[in-house]
Design an enzyme around this catalytic site. Structure first.
Site, PDB file in Angstrom:
ATOM      1  N   ASN A   1     -10.139  -0.166  -0.307  1.00 43.75           N
ATOM      2  CA  ASN A   1      -8.662  -0.119  -0.294  1.00 43.75           C
ATOM      3  C   ASN A   1      -8.148  -0.700  -1.525  1.00 43.75           C
ATOM      4  O   ASN A   1      -7.908  -1.722  -1.617  1.00 43.75           O
ATOM      5  CB  ASN A   1      -8.148  -1.193   1.242  1.00 43.75           C
TER       6      ASN A   1
ATOM      7  N   HIS B   1      -3.393   7.141   2.935  1.00 40.79           N
ATOM      8  CA  HIS B   1      -3.932   5.773   2.323  1.00 40.79           C
ATOM      9  C   HIS B   1      -5.380   5.500   2.906  1.00 40.79           C
ATOM     10  O   HIS B   1      -5.674   5.644   4.149  1.00 40.79           O
ATOM     11  CB  HIS B   1      -2.810   4.803   2.734  1.00 40.79           C
TER      12      HIS B   1
ATOM     13  N   CYS C   1       0.649  -1.147  -0.078  1.00 43.94           N
ATOM     14  CA  CYS C   1       0.083   0.004   0.020  1.00 43.94           C
ATOM     15  C   CYS C   1       0.736   1.385   0.180  1.00 43.94           C
ATOM     16  O   CYS C   1       0.309   2.450  -0.236  1.00 43.94           O
ATOM     17  CB  CYS C   1      -0.836   0.133   1.160  1.00 43.94           C
TER      18      CYS C   1
HETATM   19  N1  ACO Z   1     -18.165  -9.307   8.420  1.00 40.68           N
HETATM   20  C1  ACO Z   1     -18.652  -9.773   9.945  1.00 40.68           C
HETATM   21  N2  ACO Z   1     -17.854  -9.830  10.912  1.00 40.68           N
HETATM   22  C2  ACO Z   1     -16.489  -9.771  10.353  1.00 40.68           C
HETATM   23  C3  ACO Z   1     -15.885  -9.598   9.257  1.00 40.68           C
HETATM   24  C4  ACO Z   1     -16.898  -9.395   8.294  1.00 40.68           C
HETATM   25  N3  ACO Z   1     -16.277  -9.228   7.053  1.00 40.68           N
HETATM   26  N4  ACO Z   1     -14.570  -9.797   9.340  1.00 40.68           N
HETATM   27  C5  ACO Z   1     -14.410 -10.232  10.593  1.00 40.68           C
HETATM   28  N5  ACO Z   1     -15.333 -10.327  11.343  1.00 40.68           N
HETATM   29  C6  ACO Z   1     -15.663 -10.477  12.836  1.00 40.68           C
HETATM   30  C7  ACO Z   1     -14.295 -11.302  13.149  1.00 40.68           C
HETATM   31  O1  ACO Z   1     -14.510 -12.696  13.085  1.00 40.68           O
HETATM   32  C8  ACO Z   1     -14.325 -10.974  14.844  1.00 40.68           C
HETATM   33  O2  ACO Z   1     -15.245 -11.873  15.456  1.00 40.68           O
HETATM   34  P1  ACO Z   1     -15.123 -12.378  16.687  1.00 40.68           P
HETATM   35  O3  ACO Z   1     -15.331 -11.150  17.823  1.00 40.68           O
HETATM   36  O4  ACO Z   1     -16.194 -13.355  16.991  1.00 40.68           O
HETATM   37  O5  ACO Z   1     -13.859 -12.980  16.578  1.00 40.68           O
HETATM   38  C9  ACO Z   1     -15.020  -9.447  14.730  1.00 40.68           C
HETATM   39  O6  ACO Z   1     -15.568  -9.369  13.594  1.00 40.68           O
HETATM   40  C10 ACO Z   1     -13.993  -8.574  15.229  1.00 40.68           C
HETATM   41  O7  ACO Z   1     -12.814  -8.746  14.267  1.00 40.68           O
HETATM   42  P2  ACO Z   1     -11.450  -7.963  14.291  1.00 40.68           P
HETATM   43  O8  ACO Z   1     -10.634  -8.231  13.373  1.00 40.68           O
HETATM   44  O9  ACO Z   1     -11.193  -7.532  15.545  1.00 40.68           O
HETATM   45  O10 ACO Z   1     -12.217  -6.315  13.911  1.00 40.68           O
HETATM   46  P3  ACO Z   1     -11.530  -4.997  13.727  1.00 40.68           P
HETATM   47  O11 ACO Z   1     -12.383  -4.018  14.411  1.00 40.68           O
HETATM   48  O12 ACO Z   1     -10.228  -4.980  14.131  1.00 40.68           O
HETATM   49  O13 ACO Z   1     -11.593  -4.700  12.211  1.00 40.68           O
HETATM   50  C11 ACO Z   1     -10.341  -4.799   9.970  1.00 40.68           C
HETATM   51  C12 ACO Z   1     -10.877  -5.409  11.347  1.00 40.68           C
HETATM   52  C13 ACO Z   1     -11.402  -3.782   9.405  1.00 40.68           C
HETATM   53  C14 ACO Z   1      -9.640  -5.549   9.190  1.00 40.68           C
HETATM   54  C15 ACO Z   1      -9.154  -3.603  10.964  1.00 40.68           C
HETATM   55  O14 ACO Z   1      -8.447  -4.464  11.740  1.00 40.68           O
HETATM   56  C16 ACO Z   1      -8.287  -3.087   9.896  1.00 40.68           C
HETATM   57  O15 ACO Z   1      -8.686  -2.110   9.181  1.00 40.68           O
HETATM   58  N6  ACO Z   1      -7.006  -3.321   9.939  1.00 40.68           N
HETATM   59  C17 ACO Z   1      -5.991  -2.604   9.390  1.00 40.68           C
HETATM   60  C18 ACO Z   1      -5.878  -2.803   7.911  1.00 40.68           C
HETATM   61  C19 ACO Z   1      -4.547  -1.968   7.286  1.00 40.68           C
HETATM   62  O16 ACO Z   1      -4.310  -1.050   7.486  1.00 40.68           O
HETATM   63  N7  ACO Z   1      -4.028  -2.776   6.475  1.00 40.68           N
HETATM   64  C20 ACO Z   1      -2.723  -2.115   5.764  1.00 40.68           C
HETATM   65  C21 ACO Z   1      -2.741  -1.712   4.381  1.00 40.68           C
HETATM   66  S1  ACO Z   1      -3.349  -3.205   3.454  1.00 40.68           S
HETATM   67  C22 ACO Z   1      -1.976  -3.613   2.402  1.00 40.68           C
HETATM   68  O17 ACO Z   1      -0.788  -3.345   2.685  1.00 40.68           O
HETATM   69  C23 ACO Z   1      -2.033  -4.644   1.089  1.00 40.68           C
END
Ligand code: ACO
Length: 319
Positions: A276, A246, A112
């Site tokens: 993204n 980003h 990214c």
């Molecule tokens: N729909 C419904 N529920 C979901 C989904 C979905 N699509 N995905 C995950 N869940 C559930 C999980 O299983 C979890 O359930 P549990 O509590 O029963 O275990 C719950 O939702 C919470 O999951 P988390 O992973 O803790 O959710 P979070 O609030 O952290 O959000 C996310 C997830 C959106 C991925 C976030 O962590 C994020 O944006 N992270 C950073 C991403 C990023 O910056 N990446 C870098 C750039 S990408 C690159 O370089 C290619």
């Protein structure tokens, strides 16, 4: 000798996938995706569309915006982690379509942060006098490395391309560039196969991410980088006109705006419509806010990104 942004462009593929479409594909809801990420829809390539097609169209738009001919470009650099082929690189593929011959043309992979890395490198070539006018692109077909059965990642990504024309200038345009990486975090965000790591039977390249842990490191690292940019340039919080982050997660973006003491009205957001798009997200957001008239000549911009590797980068730009 400095470099300045002379023109910008972007291209989004036609097909749109909404959160409601995703509800039909995996166990998720529009409400979960919107509240956790800020995303409502994303654009995806057609079966016969590739990264170089998106990069080419974004480049044409940037060339037109700069009011130049392709032949005036003497340096091409594309940030991408989803190239059409192993080689020729995407830079060479668009060079040929633009009818340019003989200039350096290459791509670099920094997930990214790819566009920020490409912008930083091109800036050095221009400042060093090795090129006069550069085409710098961020382009991705993320949909090709997504596991469409993994709800934790497939709801996040989209495809697209953004481009800028960077040219030599007596007045400062790119004021400061900061790049960093840390390979210790490789297990938190990676694509499962590549070229020298060959796919196992039936397994394609699939993006894997421990989102929660990535989130924490991203906020901490971007926060330190933003502080460094302010301090090294003698800027106080609140002095930046526009933040062009980003577009990975609305909550990460809000944390950065708070750190910079910037109201969200001064932050360019495209995440709702684009998702993204990895290396394409920053140049597409930049182009969006220039074309709709929000960003004006003379404004002070901060571009920043964080991605797999981990890699990160920022550019302080006088537009
Ligand atoms: N729909 C419904 N529920 C979901 C989904 C979905 N699509 N995905 C995950 N869940 C559930 C999980 O299983 C979890 O359930 P549990 O509590 O029963 O275990 C719950 O939702 C919470 O999951 P988390 O992973 O803790 O959710 P979070 O609030 O952290 O959000 C996310 C997830 C959106 C991925 C976030 O962590 C994020 O944006 N992270 C950073 C991403 C990023 O910056 N990446 C870098 C750039 S990408 C690159 O370089 C290619």
């Amino acid at each position: 000798m400095y470099s300045r942004i002379a023109g910008t462009g972007k291209y989004l593929p036609e097909r749109v996938l909404t959160n409601f479409d995703l509800e039909e594909m995996v166990d998720t809801t529009d409400e979960w995706i919107r509240t956790r990420t800020g995303i409502e829809r994303r654009h995806l390539v057609a079966d016969d569309e590739f990264t170089s097609d998106l990069a080419y169209r974004a480049s044409l738009a940037a060339i037109e915006d700069a009011g130049i001919e392709p032949g005036e470009i003497d340096f091409i650099l594309v940030g991408t982690t989803t190239p059409d082929l192993i080689f020729p690189n995407v830079g060479c593929l668009i060079q040929e379509r633009l009818g340019i011959h003989g200039t350096p043309a290459f791509s670099l992979e920094a997930a990214c942060s790819g566009f920020l890395y490409a912008l930083g490198v091109a800036n050095e070539f221009l400042r060093g006098g090795q090129a006069k006018r550069a085409l710098v692109v961020g382009a991705e077909c993320m949909s090709r490395i997504i596991d469409w059965t993994d709800r934790e990642t497939c709801v996040l990504f989209g495809d697209g391309a953004g481009a800028v024309i960077l040219e030599q200038s007596d007045d400062p345009g790119i004021l400061y560039s900061s790049l960093g990486s840390d390979g210790r975090y490789r297990e938190l965000l990676y694509a499962s196969t590549g070229v020298s790591v060959t796919p196992r039977d039936g397994e394609g390249a699939a993006l894997r991410m421990k989102g929660n842990e990535v989130f924490k490191v991203a906020v901490k690292t971007l926060g330190s980088m933003v502080d460094e940019v302010l301090q090294k340039n003698g800027l106080d919080k609140g002095e930046i006109d526009w933040l062009i982050p980003h577009q990975a997660n609305i909550r990460i973006i809000q944390a950065m705006a708070k750190r910079l003491r910037m109201p969200m009205e001064r932050v360019v957001l495209t995440i709702r419509e684009h998702g993204n798009t990895s290396a394409a997200s920053v140049p597409m957001a930049l182009d969006t806010a220039i074309r709709d008239g929000r960003i004006k000549r003379g404004d002070l911009l901060l571009l920043e990104a964080f991605g797999g590797g981990f890699t990160w980068g920022a550019s302080l730009v006088r537009y």
